[in-house]
Design a protein around this motif. Structure first.
Motif, PDB file in Angstrom:
ATOM      1  N   LEU A  54       0.817  -1.173  -0.116  1.00 16.28           N
ATOM      2  CA  LEU A  54      -0.157  -0.137   0.060  1.00 16.28           C
ATOM      3  C   LEU A  54       0.897   1.211  -0.043  1.00 16.28           C
ATOM      4  O   LEU A  54       0.287   2.426  -0.172  1.00 16.28           O
ATOM      5  N   GLN A 222      -0.649  -5.422  13.102  1.00 14.74           N
ATOM      6  CA  GLN A 222      -1.264  -6.259  12.185  1.00 14.74           C
ATOM      7  C   GLN A 222      -2.828  -6.610  12.628  1.00 14.74           C
ATOM      8  O   GLN A 222      -2.803  -7.057  13.668  1.00 14.74           O
ATOM      9  N   GLN A 224      -6.582  -8.274  11.295  1.00 18.99           N
ATOM     10  CA  GLN A 224      -7.235  -9.052  10.220  1.00 18.99           C
ATOM     11  C   GLN A 224      -8.721  -9.316  10.405  1.00 18.99           C
ATOM     12  O   GLN A 224      -9.064  -9.631  11.762  1.00 18.99           O
ATOM     13  N   TRP A 241      -4.005  -6.996   7.241  1.00 17.03           N
ATOM     14  CA  TRP A 241      -3.152  -5.575   6.836  1.00 17.03           C
ATOM     15  C   TRP A 241      -2.091  -5.545   7.801  1.00 17.03           C
ATOM     16  O   TRP A 241      -2.444  -5.706   9.034  1.00 17.03           O
ATOM     17  N   SER A 257       3.994  -1.769   4.423  1.00 24.35           N
ATOM     18  CA  SER A 257       2.455  -1.791   4.580  1.00 24.35           C
ATOM     19  C   SER A 257       1.860  -2.723   3.437  1.00 24.35           C
ATOM     20  O   SER A 257       2.093  -2.428   2.278  1.00 24.35           O
ATOM     21  N   ILE A 259      -1.288  -5.407   2.320  1.00 26.74           N
ATOM     22  CA  ILE A 259      -2.705  -6.293   2.500  1.00 26.74           C
ATOM     23  C   ILE A 259      -2.677  -7.246   1.812  1.00 26.74           C
ATOM     24  O   ILE A 259      -2.392  -7.403   0.652  1.00 26.74           O
TER      25      ILE A 259
END
Length: 273
Positions: A54, A222, A224, A241, A257, A259
């Motif tokens: 990202l 982190q 999720q 993420w 970063s 995802i």
């Protein structure tokens, strides 16, 4: 007169015996939460995820696959001194550049360890695991690409409500500073975790925050979201993420970063840490 004293003693002894029975039942149930698992079981999440960055351009070299294999082995069905159960643990996390031409593995991190786990109840009947572990983590490489450290860790993980499970973990890092300058700043000295059952048996969310040693720098987050398609099957569709440092050891000084989306197999219970 003596009869009153005898009756009072009987009542006191009965209350004490009943409280001891209740306490023994609690201790049994806490230990049973570990014993109802198979001796060989899932430790941390086992997952296979693919994703994109990202914070940089998306290319064949920046998109990847991240997967983790993690298991534990309970060495004894009866507790040791102090009510501790001994465990062997192993976790392997890999980063696979599957979209690049030659599809190389950019990094593999190995994390074996030993632990002793004490199950107990906090006030209010909240199941809790206290764990002491000695662990090693490295990427199995040498020369300038070697990344390795050891830790003596202490953790508490508790099911504070039917939907919330929280954990705190701290460690004493043991790092070769010549090969890994500044690694301690990035791995830090502890982490906090939380899991919330959005819809029990179907939807859940996980958060793992690791604090680096800097005041506001370093560390990682982190999060999720997990969806369980079938209640009778222990696998989930996961959206994860990660942002921060030390996702992999080789690039511990680089901010990432990412995802990712994929499949996860979770521990059947809340996990020892």
């Amino acid at each position: 007169m003596y009869l009153k004293y005898i009756l009072a003693c009987v009542v006191l002894l009965t209350i004490k015996a009943n409280s001891q029975i209740v306490e023994d039942k609690k201790n049994f149930r806490a230990a049973d939460s570990l014993l109802k698992e198979h001796s060989f079981s899932v430790h941390k999440d086992n997952y296979f995820l693919t994703g994109i960055p990202l914070d940089e351009d998306i290319t064949r070299n920046t998109a990847d696959v991240k997967y983790q294999v993690s298991f534990k082995l309970r060495l004894n069905s009866k507790p040791l001194w102090g009510g501790f159960f001994p465990y062997l643990m192993y976790t392997q996390k890999a980063f696979w550049d599957i979209y690049a031409n030659s599809k190389p593995f950019s990094e593999i991190n190995f994390n074996p360890g030993v632990a002793i786990v004490r199950p107990f109840y906090l006030k209010g009947g909240r199941l809790t695991y206290g764990t002491i572990s000695l662990e090693h983590e490295s990427n199995g490489r040498d020369s300038i690409y070697s990344r390795t450290w050891n830790m003596l860790a202490f953790s508490l993980k508790s099911q504070v409500s039917p939907r919330w499970t929280v954990g705190l973990r701290g460690w004493i890092p043991l790092v070769d500073k010549e090969d890994n300058p500044g690694l301690t700043k990035y791995v830090g000295y502890g982490e906090a975790s939380a899991t919330y059952q959005i819809q029990p048996g179907r939807w859940s969310a996980d958060v793992l925050f690791r604090k680096g040693s800097g005041l506001i720098n370093y560390g990682s987050l982190q999060t999720q979201l997990n969806w369980r398609p079938y209640k009778d099957e222990n696998y989930y569709l996961t959206l994860q993420w990660f942002v921060g440092y030390t996702e992999s050891l080789i690039d511990y000084q680089e901010h990432k970063s990412m995802i990712r989306l994929g499949f996860t197999i979770k521990p059947e219970n809340m996990g020892i840490f």
